[in-house]
Design a protein around this motif. Structure first.
Motif, PDB file in Angstrom:
ATOM      1  N   MET A  50       0.827  -1.220   0.000  1.00 34.91           N
ATOM      2  CA  MET A  50       0.000   0.000   0.000  1.00 34.91           C
ATOM      3  C   MET A  50       0.854   1.261   0.000  1.00 34.91           C
ATOM      4  SD  MET A  50      -2.794  -1.155   2.786  1.00 34.91           S
ATOM      5  CE  MET A  50      -1.638  -2.182   3.684  1.00 34.91           C
ATOM      6  N   GLY A  51       2.188   1.074  -0.027  1.00 35.64           N
ATOM      7  CA  GLY A  51       3.026   2.272  -0.043  1.00 35.64           C
ATOM      8  C   GLY A  51       2.835   3.059   1.228  1.00 35.64           C
ATOM      9  N   ASP A  52       2.784   4.375   1.124  1.00 36.56           N
ATOM     10  CA  ASP A  52       2.777   5.201   2.344  1.00 36.56           C
ATOM     11  C   ASP A  52       1.387   5.300   2.946  1.00 36.56           C
ATOM     12  OD1 ASP A  52       5.488   5.934   2.492  1.00 36.56           O
ATOM     13  OD2 ASP A  52       5.181   6.977   0.578  1.00 36.56           O
ATOM     14  N   ASN A  53       0.385   4.761   2.263  1.00 37.98           N
ATOM     15  CA  ASN A  53      -0.980   4.919   2.790  1.00 37.98           C
ATOM     16  C   ASN A  53      -1.138   4.205   4.132  1.00 37.98           C
ATOM     17  OD1 ASN A  53      -3.684   5.643   2.761  1.00 37.98           O
ATOM     18  ND2 ASN A  53      -4.270   3.632   1.959  1.00 37.98           N
ATOM     19  N   TYR A  54      -0.283   3.177   4.329  1.00 38.10           N
ATOM     20  CA  TYR A  54      -0.480   2.377   5.552  1.00 38.10           C
ATOM     21  C   TYR A  54      -0.102   3.181   6.776  1.00 38.10           C
ATOM     22  CZ  TYR A  54       4.291   1.724   6.944  1.00 38.10           C
ATOM     23  OH  TYR A  54       5.539   1.950   7.414  1.00 38.10           O
ATOM     24  N   ARG A  55       0.542   4.369   6.632  1.00 36.45           N
ATOM     25  CA  ARG A  55       0.957   5.122   7.834  1.00 36.45           C
ATOM     26  C   ARG A  55      -0.264   5.545   8.653  1.00 36.45           C
ATOM     27  NH1 ARG A  55       6.317   5.961   6.979  1.00 36.45           N
ATOM     28  NH2 ARG A  55       6.992   5.963   4.793  1.00 36.45           N
ATOM     29  N   ILE A  56      -1.436   5.372   8.079  1.00 35.23           N
ATOM     30  CA  ILE A  56      -2.646   5.731   8.848  1.00 35.23           C
ATOM     31  C   ILE A  56      -2.813   4.786  10.031  1.00 35.23           C
ATOM     32  CG2 ILE A  56      -5.175   5.706   8.695  1.00 35.23           C
ATOM     33  CD1 ILE A  56      -4.992   6.851   5.945  1.00 35.23           C
ATOM     34  N   ILE A  57      -2.257   3.523   9.903  1.00 38.37           N
ATOM     35  CA  ILE A  57      -2.557   2.579  11.002  1.00 38.37           C
ATOM     36  C   ILE A  57      -1.923   3.057  12.306  1.00 38.37           C
ATOM     37  CG2 ILE A  57      -2.833   0.519   9.609  1.00 38.37           C
ATOM     38  CD1 ILE A  57       0.016  -0.233  10.551  1.00 38.37           C
TER      39      ILE A  57
ATOM     40  N   TYR B  21      -5.109  11.197   1.718  1.00 35.20           N
ATOM     41  CA  TYR B  21      -5.752  10.276   2.677  1.00 35.20           C
ATOM     42  C   TYR B  21      -5.019  10.323   4.009  1.00 35.20           C
ATOM     43  CZ  TYR B  21      -6.989   8.764  -1.971  1.00 35.20           C
ATOM     44  OH  TYR B  21      -7.384   8.737  -3.265  1.00 35.20           O
ATOM     45  N   VAL B  22      -3.679  10.416   3.963  1.00 38.32           N
ATOM     46  CA  VAL B  22      -2.918  10.306   5.217  1.00 38.32           C
ATOM     47  C   VAL B  22      -3.042  11.596   6.022  1.00 38.32           C
ATOM     48  CG1 VAL B  22      -0.638   9.972   6.199  1.00 38.32           C
ATOM     49  CG2 VAL B  22      -1.329   8.681   4.166  1.00 38.32           C
ATOM     50  N   TRP B  23      -2.823  12.733   5.338  1.00 42.43           N
ATOM     51  CA  TRP B  23      -2.803  13.977   6.125  1.00 42.43           C
ATOM     52  C   TRP B  23      -4.151  14.301   6.773  1.00 42.43           C
ATOM     53  CZ3 TRP B  23       1.598  15.100   7.789  1.00 42.43           C
ATOM     54  CH2 TRP B  23       2.748  14.871   7.003  1.00 42.43           C
ATOM     55  N   PRO B  24      -5.303  14.134   6.097  1.00 38.14           N
ATOM     56  CA  PRO B  24      -6.561  14.399   6.818  1.00 38.14           C
ATOM     57  C   PRO B  24      -6.693  13.573   8.096  1.00 38.14           C
ATOM     58  CG  PRO B  24      -6.975  14.107   4.480  1.00 38.14           C
ATOM     59  CD  PRO B  24      -5.524  13.766   4.711  1.00 38.14           C
ATOM     60  N   VAL B  25      -6.182  12.348   8.073  1.00 29.89           N
ATOM     61  CA  VAL B  25      -6.305  11.534   9.292  1.00 29.89           C
ATOM     62  C   VAL B  25      -5.514  12.187  10.417  1.00 29.89           C
ATOM     63  CG1 VAL B  25      -5.731   9.327  10.331  1.00 29.89           C
ATOM     64  CG2 VAL B  25      -6.645   9.403   8.014  1.00 29.89           C
ATOM     65  N   TYR B  26      -4.282  12.670  10.076  1.00 29.05           N
ATOM     66  CA  TYR B  26      -3.474  13.277  11.144  1.00 29.05           C
ATOM     67  C   TYR B  26      -4.078  14.609  11.589  1.00 29.05           C
ATOM     68  CZ  TYR B  26       0.001   9.652  11.089  1.00 29.05           C
ATOM     69  OH  TYR B  26       0.601   8.430  11.218  1.00 29.05           O
ATOM     70  N   VAL B  27      -4.785  15.298  10.658  1.00 29.47           N
ATOM     71  CA  VAL B  27      -5.466  16.548  11.066  1.00 29.47           C
ATOM     72  C   VAL B  27      -6.595  16.197  12.035  1.00 29.47           C
ATOM     73  CG1 VAL B  27      -7.012  18.356  10.237  1.00 29.47           C
ATOM     74  CG2 VAL B  27      -4.866  17.870   9.009  1.00 29.47           C
ATOM     75  N   PHE B  28      -7.325  15.130  11.676  1.00 23.91           N
ATOM     76  CA  PHE B  28      -8.428  14.722  12.567  1.00 23.91           C
ATOM     77  C   PHE B  28      -7.875  14.314  13.926  1.00 23.91           C
ATOM     78  CE2 PHE B  28     -12.904  13.874  12.757  1.00 23.91           C
ATOM     79  CZ  PHE B  28     -13.009  13.008  13.827  1.00 23.91           C
ATOM     80  N   PHE B  29      -6.689  13.690  13.905  1.00 21.92           N
ATOM     81  CA  PHE B  29      -6.073  13.316  15.182  1.00 21.92           C
ATOM     82  C   PHE B  29      -5.772  14.568  16.006  1.00 21.92           C
ATOM     83  CE2 PHE B  29      -3.683  11.388  18.367  1.00 21.92           C
ATOM     84  CZ  PHE B  29      -2.474  12.051  18.498  1.00 21.92           C
ATOM     85  N   LEU B  30      -5.324  15.627  15.317  1.00 26.44           N
ATOM     86  CA  LEU B  30      -5.061  16.885  16.043  1.00 26.44           C
ATOM     87  C   LEU B  30      -6.364  17.383  16.668  1.00 26.44           C
ATOM     88  CD1 LEU B  30      -2.595  18.685  16.469  1.00 26.44           C
ATOM     89  CD2 LEU B  30      -3.486  20.176  14.636  1.00 26.44           C
ATOM     90  N   LEU B  31      -7.469  17.277  15.896  1.00 25.25           N
ATOM     91  CA  LEU B  31      -8.774  17.702  16.450  1.00 25.25           C
ATOM     92  C   LEU B  31      -9.108  16.863  17.684  1.00 25.25           C
ATOM     93  CD1 LEU B  31     -10.961  18.197  13.236  1.00 25.25           C
ATOM     94  CD2 LEU B  31      -9.938  19.926  14.750  1.00 25.25           C
ATOM     95  N   PHE B  32      -8.789  15.574  17.598  1.00 27.26           N
ATOM     96  CA  PHE B  32      -9.081  14.678  18.738  1.00 27.26           C
ATOM     97  C   PHE B  32      -8.303  15.157  19.962  1.00 27.26           C
ATOM     98  CE2 PHE B  32     -10.129  10.973  21.052  1.00 27.26           C
ATOM     99  CZ  PHE B  32      -8.976  10.492  21.652  1.00 27.26           C
TER     100      PHE B  32
END
Lengths: 260, 61, 210, 235
Positions: A50-57, B21-32
């Motif tokens: 998944m490349g860098d997308n997995y950093r969400i985990i 996809y990745v950065w919005p998750v980390y932004v949401f984490f900041l909101l958390f």
């Protein structure tokens, strides 16, 4: 050991212990989170598929853990309130509910954002996501019940009963959602957990963010509980003394006001 | 110490094509994080002000 | 029969009563007096076990109520503010459940009870067609059906006319003189022929919670 | 009065009081038929909304028929919960129920059983008719009735918990839905699973067993939660 636990039952003691623990908690949590995120985002190798997308985990898995942990803690407090009538248990349960709900929301958001490149849509009825969605509804139900009942004591006991009913039902819900998922869609091969082919060190940042999450959880819990204690004990002498000494010195940055 | 995966800041921001996809998750984490800390701190100030006001009223009664 | 030690109850930051102790023996009546909101109803509900927001000890036959709950409940008759009468049912149907829970299943008891409360002939009239006073009499008819030795009554005389009040007072004094014990709250001047202790909740506690 | 006579009369007392409770509830249902008709009408109207909205293509309707029947039945049962404790709470009968010497556990079972008879049985009897209106294949009919027979008591018992928690509140209809619907998911999943399996011709007895297990769990545990919740709401 029991003596220490018993003391936690008294609001005054919980407040003073909270104040003493908070500065440490701030420091450790900040450190853990910063290291975990920088390491996870910048330094750990990309996933072979998944490349860098997995950093969400690095946020998704700790959030799922926090969702589960906060509900079990609420159930523990509810049992303590109903069986041993510990008033402090209700204060903690009331503080945990919003944090648990937000952790579940974070888990859902990170799960669906992770899903966009892999599944093609932002929401698929994956077993874990669906049962987490239902868990979020249960959190919302508990918070709604607490705000619907005026008298504080019956609201506390009613929410305790609902939490314990929820505790019994959650494994059943997860089992039924798991069974339902295999019926409709077959196990989704790209589930979030099976990145086994990766080198083990990709899990190190998750270790940091995991404990960072727990630290953050306790910071929120202590702050909210202290607010509730101040509200409930506002007529008691120790609160008056605490606040009068505050008048004497400039009010320090909220949350770390030194105790009397 | 593992080495840095991205050779430039732009590449880091692009996050291997998964930036949105990745950065919005980390932004949401900041909101958390803000949600767990800011509301209680704010209501702490309100509660303390309320109690102090009541104490002052009782004192000069 | 019923002893209360060190009863403490606080509601919305106000102490209703603090270390309240009393006991009630057979053949005794106890009147709880106090202004509105002084906690009379709360005290009665605490004694009956309907309200558990209190600290203190309540003993029934020298045993804590929690351990002897079913004996306690079979020996206590509680009459609350609400007449506990379903308006779509008739008096007979309303009382049938209550008499079954007291172990009496015969219908004759219900009609005699209703006759004694001045409701002869109303056995099968739906309660919504009856006046508030008559509905209160249907509720009071349960006095005739219960075998309880302790009666806890919250304003039993509300909505009753003069004749009704004197009838009920007569029934209460017969019950107390026959060895029953009675706890009640009322605003009417009470004339029942037996010795009555009085607890006035107003004079007991003034200051608010600690 | 020796104790064994007392014990015998208390057993008899419990059965007679449960019988009296069921008879009283039946009488109440007879006296105000709204408690019977309204859930039934909701069930029928809600089912007819689907063909009007998704069109009347036969295979599509027969494909979604089990889900539609189960979801509307579930909602009808939840909406019928209002008549369980509210009337007794308002006129003071609930206090008498809590004050009765017989164990509250069995009185609640009697009360909920009679509510199930009044509100859910008509829905179960009518379900096959509506299912055939949605062109559901005939071999799914019996499993539908069986799954409803096992599922609706669980829905009533869980709804009873929600109702006991919110009986003290003035307008709590929607709050009941927010509290209880997530807990309805397992019953819905296995209930529709039974009918789906029957239609596809696969064996559905295993799923019926799961529903029966949920039923056993609900019958044994939820009266405890209901009596605890009632004692809290009466406070």
């Amino acid at each position: 050991m029991w003596q220490w636990l018993y003391k936690l039952g008294s609001p005054k003691w919980f407040y003073t212990i909270g104040n003493r623990v908070l500065p440490w908690l701030w420091g450790v949590t900040g450190l853990l989170l910063v290291v975990g995120i920088i390491w996870g985002l910048g330094f750990s190798p990309p996933d072979y598929q998944m490349g860098d997308n997995y950093r969400i985990i690095y946020l998704h898995v700790p959030a799922a853990g926090l969702m589960k942990g906060s509900f079990y803690m609420m159930a523990l407090c509810s049992a303590a309130l109903l069986i041993w009538k510990i008033k402090m248990a209700d204060i903690v349960a009331k503080a945990v509910a919003p944090i648990g709900a937000m952790a579940t929301l974070l888990m859902l958001v990170s799960g669906s954002l992770w899903g966009i490149p892999t599944w093609g849509t932002w929401w698929i009825w994956d077993a874990r996501l669906t049962s987490s969605l239902l868990q979020f509804f249960i959190f919302v139900g508990i918070i709604a019940l607490r705000s619907a009942i005026e008298s504080r004591d019956s609201a506390a006991k009613a929410c305790a009963v609902l939490t314990l009913v929820g505790l019994v039902n959650i494994p059943i819900i997860e089992y039924s959602v798991e069974w339902w998922n295999t019926l409709h869609q077959g196990a989704s091969d790209l589930s979030l957990r099976d990145s086994s082919a990766n080198p083990p060190e990709i899990w190190i940042p998750a270790f940091f963010t995991g404990f960072g999450f727990i630290g953050l959880f306790f910071i929120g819990l202590i702050l909210r509980s202290q607010n509730e204690i101040l509200l409930r004990e506002r007529r008691s002498q120790w609160v008056k003394d605490l606040l009068l000494t505050d008048n004497a010195k400039a009010d320090t940055e909220s949350g770390i006001n030194t105790n009397a | 110490m593992p080495e840095f995966q991205f050779n430039s800041l732009a590449e880091l921001l692009n996050m291997g094509g998964y930036a949105q996809y990745v950065w919005p998750v980390y932004v949401f984490f900041l909101l958390f994080c803000l949600f767990t800390v800011v509301p209680p701190a704010y209501s702490r100030r309100k509660i303390v002000k309320q109690i102090k006001a009541r104490l002052r009223r009782e004192e000069n009664q | 029969m019923l002893e209360v030690h060190g009863l403490y109850c606080e509601r919305d930051e106000r102490i209703l009563f603090k270390d309240l102790s009393f006991s009630i023996a057979p053949g005794k009546a106890l009147q709880i007096q106090g202004s509105n909101g002084s906690g009379k109803t709360t005290l009665l509900r605490i004694l009956c076990g309907l309200n558990s927001d209190f600290s203190g000890e309540i003993l029934w036959q020298e045993k804590p109520v929690k351990q002897v709950r079913s004996e306690f409940c079979s020996d206590v008759f509680y009459l609350g503010h609400a007449p506990a009468i379903n308006r779509t049912l008739s008096p007979r149907e309303n009382l049938r459940w209550f008499s079954a829970s007291q172990g009496k299943t015969g219908n004759i008891d219900i009609s005699t009870a209703l006759d004694e409360l001045g409701l002869a002939g109303y056995d099968d009239v739906p309660c919504f067609m009856m006046s508030a006073g008559q509905q209160r009499r249907v509720s009071l008819a349960r006095m005739k059906l219960t075998s309880a030795r302790l009666w806890v009554m919250d304003e039993p005389f509300t909505a009753l006319d003069k004749r009704g009040v004197s009838e009920v007072e007569q029934l209460l004094s017969d019950f107390v003189n026959a060895g029953g014990s009675l706890i009640l709250t009322t605003h009417h001047p009470l004339q029942i022929a037996c010795d009555i202790d009085v607890i006035n909740l107003d004079s007991r506690v003034q200051e608010s919670a600690p | 009065m020796n104790t064994d006579m007392n014990k015998a009369s208390s057993e008899l007392g419990l059965l007679s009081v449960m019988g009296a409770t069921v008879r009283r509830e039946m009488l109440l249902a007879f006296r105000n038929p709204g408690d019977v008709i309204n859930p039934l009408m909701f069930f029928v109207i809600a089912v007819t909304l689907f063909p009007l909205s998704v069109g009347t293509d036969e295979n599509f309707l027969s494909a979604i028929a089990p889900g539609v029947i189960w979801v509307t039945a579930l909602l009808a049962v939840m909406l019928s919960m209002d008549s369980l404790f509210r009337a007794d709470f308002e006129d003071g009968n609930l206090e008498q129920l809590l004050m009765s010497p017989q164990p509250l556990y069995f009185l609640l079972l009697a009360k909920i059983f009679s509510h199930w008879l009044v509100a859910c049985l008509p829905i179960i009897l009518l379900a096959p008719v509506l299912a055939s209106m949605l062109f559901m294949s005939p071999e799914g009919m019996l499993p539908l009735v069986l799954s409803l027979l096992l599922g609706t008591p669980v829905l009533t018992l869980l709804g009873g918990i929600g109702m006991a928690l919110t009986v003290g509140l003035s307008r709590s209809g929607l709050l009941l839905a927010v509290l209880i619907l997530p807990l309805y998911v397992p019953v819905l999943v296995f209930g529709t699973g039974v009918v789906q399996a029957a239609i596809n011709g696969t064996a559905f007895s295993g799923l019926l067993a799961l529903l029966a297990a949920l039923f056993a769990l609900a019958v044994s545990l939820s009266p405890l939660a209901i009596s605890a919740a009632l004692k809290i709401s009466i406070n």
